[in-house]
Design a protein around this motif. Structure first.
Motif, PDB file in Angstrom:
ATOM      1  N   ALA A 280       0.827  -1.207   0.000  1.00  0.00           N
ATOM      2  CA  ALA A 280       0.000   0.000   0.000  1.00  0.00           C
ATOM      3  C   ALA A 280       0.863   1.259   0.000  1.00  0.00           C
ATOM      4  N   VAL A 281       1.966   1.233   0.709  1.00  0.00           N
ATOM      5  CA  VAL A 281       2.877   2.380   0.729  1.00  0.00           C
ATOM      6  C   VAL A 281       3.490   2.583  -0.657  1.00  0.00           C
ATOM      7  N   ALA A 282       3.868   1.499  -1.319  1.00  0.00           N
ATOM      8  CA  ALA A 282       4.409   1.603  -2.674  1.00  0.00           C
ATOM      9  C   ALA A 282       3.363   2.188  -3.620  1.00  0.00           C
ATOM     10  N   TRP A 283       2.112   1.765  -3.472  1.00  0.00           N
ATOM     11  CA  TRP A 283       1.027   2.313  -4.294  1.00  0.00           C
ATOM     12  C   TRP A 283       0.851   3.802  -4.010  1.00  0.00           C
ATOM     13  N   ALA A 284       0.858   4.174  -2.741  1.00  0.00           N
ATOM     14  CA  ALA A 284       0.677   5.582  -2.356  1.00  0.00           C
ATOM     15  C   ALA A 284       1.815   6.439  -2.903  1.00  0.00           C
ATOM     16  N   ARG A 285       3.022   5.895  -2.896  1.00  0.00           N
ATOM     17  CA  ARG A 285       4.163   6.646  -3.434  1.00  0.00           C
ATOM     18  C   ARG A 285       3.976   6.918  -4.922  1.00  0.00           C
ATOM     19  N   SER A 286       3.477   5.921  -5.650  1.00  0.00           N
ATOM     20  CA  SER A 286       3.230   6.133  -7.081  1.00  0.00           C
ATOM     21  C   SER A 286       2.089   7.120  -7.296  1.00  0.00           C
ATOM     22  N   GLN A 287       1.120   7.127  -6.399  1.00  0.00           N
ATOM     23  CA  GLN A 287       0.014   8.085  -6.506  1.00  0.00           C
ATOM     24  C   GLN A 287       0.498   9.513  -6.282  1.00  0.00           C
ATOM     25  N   PHE A 288       1.500   9.688  -5.457  1.00  0.00           N
ATOM     26  CA  PHE A 288       2.080  11.015  -5.264  1.00  0.00           C
ATOM     27  C   PHE A 288       2.594  11.547  -6.593  1.00  0.00           C
ATOM     28  N   ASP A 289       3.331  10.712  -7.306  1.00  0.00           N
ATOM     29  CA  ASP A 289       3.864  11.146  -8.603  1.00  0.00           C
ATOM     30  C   ASP A 289       2.740  11.413  -9.603  1.00  0.00           C
ATOM     31  N   ILE A 290       1.775  10.527  -9.653  1.00  0.00           N
ATOM     32  CA  ILE A 290       0.656  10.681 -10.592  1.00  0.00           C
ATOM     33  C   ILE A 290      -0.124  11.965 -10.303  1.00  0.00           C
ATOM     34  N   THR A 291      -0.275  12.291  -9.035  1.00  0.00           N
ATOM     35  CA  THR A 291      -1.091  13.440  -8.646  1.00  0.00           C
ATOM     36  C   THR A 291      -0.326  14.758  -8.658  1.00  0.00           C
TER      37      THR A 291
ATOM     38  N   ASP B 110       9.804  14.060  -0.809  1.00  0.00           N
ATOM     39  CA  ASP B 110      10.741  14.182   0.300  1.00  0.00           C
ATOM     40  C   ASP B 110      10.041  13.695   1.561  1.00  0.00           C
ATOM     41  N   LEU B 111      10.450  12.553   2.051  1.00  0.00           N
ATOM     42  CA  LEU B 111       9.801  11.961   3.221  1.00  0.00           C
ATOM     43  C   LEU B 111       9.925  12.840   4.460  1.00  0.00           C
ATOM     44  N   SER B 112      10.905  13.728   4.499  1.00  0.00           N
ATOM     45  CA  SER B 112      11.032  14.618   5.651  1.00  0.00           C
ATOM     46  C   SER B 112      10.056  15.799   5.565  1.00  0.00           C
ATOM     47  N   ASN B 113       9.425  15.993   4.397  1.00  0.00           N
ATOM     48  CA  ASN B 113       8.402  17.026   4.242  1.00  0.00           C
ATOM     49  C   ASN B 113       7.105  16.491   4.859  1.00  0.00           C
ATOM     50  N   ALA B 114       6.570  17.190   5.844  1.00  0.00           N
ATOM     51  CA  ALA B 114       5.385  16.718   6.567  1.00  0.00           C
ATOM     52  C   ALA B 114       4.194  16.482   5.646  1.00  0.00           C
ATOM     53  N   HIS B 115       3.997  17.353   4.660  1.00  0.00           N
ATOM     54  CA  HIS B 115       2.866  17.184   3.741  1.00  0.00           C
ATOM     55  C   HIS B 115       3.033  15.931   2.889  1.00  0.00           C
ATOM     56  N   HIS B 116       4.230  15.672   2.415  1.00  0.00           N
ATOM     57  CA  HIS B 116       4.489  14.492   1.608  1.00  0.00           C
ATOM     58  C   HIS B 116       4.298  13.227   2.447  1.00  0.00           C
ATOM     59  N   ARG B 117       4.826  13.266   3.656  1.00  0.00           N
ATOM     60  CA  ARG B 117       4.715  12.117   4.564  1.00  0.00           C
ATOM     61  C   ARG B 117       3.261  11.821   4.903  1.00  0.00           C
ATOM     62  N   GLU B 118       2.504  12.858   5.220  1.00  0.00           N
ATOM     63  CA  GLU B 118       1.083  12.665   5.563  1.00  0.00           C
ATOM     64  C   GLU B 118       0.305  12.110   4.374  1.00  0.00           C
ATOM     65  N   PHE B 119       0.578  12.628   3.173  1.00  0.00           N
ATOM     66  CA  PHE B 119      -0.087  12.097   1.989  1.00  0.00           C
ATOM     67  C   PHE B 119       0.207  10.610   1.870  1.00  0.00           C
ATOM     68  N   LEU B 120       1.474  10.235   1.959  1.00  0.00           N
ATOM     69  CA  LEU B 120       1.882   8.848   1.810  1.00  0.00           C
ATOM     70  C   LEU B 120       1.193   7.948   2.836  1.00  0.00           C
ATOM     71  N   LEU B 121       1.252   8.333   4.098  1.00  0.00           N
ATOM     72  CA  LEU B 121       0.683   7.497   5.159  1.00  0.00           C
ATOM     73  C   LEU B 121      -0.832   7.373   5.045  1.00  0.00           C
ATOM     74  N   HIS B 122      -1.506   8.471   4.798  1.00  0.00           N
ATOM     75  CA  HIS B 122      -2.967   8.429   4.768  1.00  0.00           C
ATOM     76  C   HIS B 122      -3.502   7.791   3.487  1.00  0.00           C
ATOM     77  N   ALA B 123      -2.839   8.018   2.370  1.00  0.00           N
ATOM     78  CA  ALA B 123      -3.262   7.343   1.133  1.00  0.00           C
ATOM     79  C   ALA B 123      -3.080   5.833   1.278  1.00  0.00           C
ATOM     80  N   ALA B 124      -1.957   5.416   1.859  1.00  0.00           N
ATOM     81  CA  ALA B 124      -1.717   3.985   2.066  1.00  0.00           C
ATOM     82  C   ALA B 124      -2.740   3.400   3.037  1.00  0.00           C
ATOM     83  N   ALA B 125      -3.067   4.142   4.082  1.00  0.00           N
ATOM     84  CA  ALA B 125      -4.043   3.653   5.060  1.00  0.00           C
ATOM     85  C   ALA B 125      -5.424   3.489   4.426  1.00  0.00           C
ATOM     86  N   ILE B 126      -5.836   4.463   3.632  1.00  0.00           N
ATOM     87  CA  ILE B 126      -7.133   4.358   2.957  1.00  0.00           C
ATOM     88  C   ILE B 126      -7.138   3.170   2.007  1.00  0.00           C
TER      89      ILE B 126
END
Length: 102
Positions: A20-31, A69-85
């Protein structure tokens, strides 16, 4: 599109949190990455209009392409919450609480 929905619900089913995290990471790029890149390919920074004036001027400012950038709070939150959903949609256990995930 309908194919994307079908792929998300039927074909690309995660079996683990890491999937799910790998999927969320790809969604970051797509979005967030691909759209501004495509816009800059269509309208490069040196593009001019029919009058010879720069396209990117006044209210039209060129987009910036983010770098994940995983240290960017917005990027990290997107990744975690997209993966959780994504996990919850497919019945995959989600680590809890999300704030403790590194």
């Amino acid at each position: 599109t309908l194919r994307a929905v079908h792929g998300t619900l039927c074909d690309d089913v995660p079996s683990t949190w890491a999937d799910a995290v790998a999927w969320a990471r790809s969604q970051f790029d797509i979005t967030f990455v691909f759209p501004p890149k495509q816009l800059l390919l269509s309208y490069p920074l040196d593009k001019t209009d029919a009058d010879g004036k720069p396209y990117w001027t006044g209210a039209k400012r060129p987009p910036t392409v983010p770098t994940f950038d995983l240290s960017n709070a917005h990027h990290r939150e997107f990744l975690l919450h997209a993966a959780a959903i994504y996990c919850r949609v497919h019945g995959v256990p989600v680590p809890s609480p999300l704030s403790t995930i590194t």
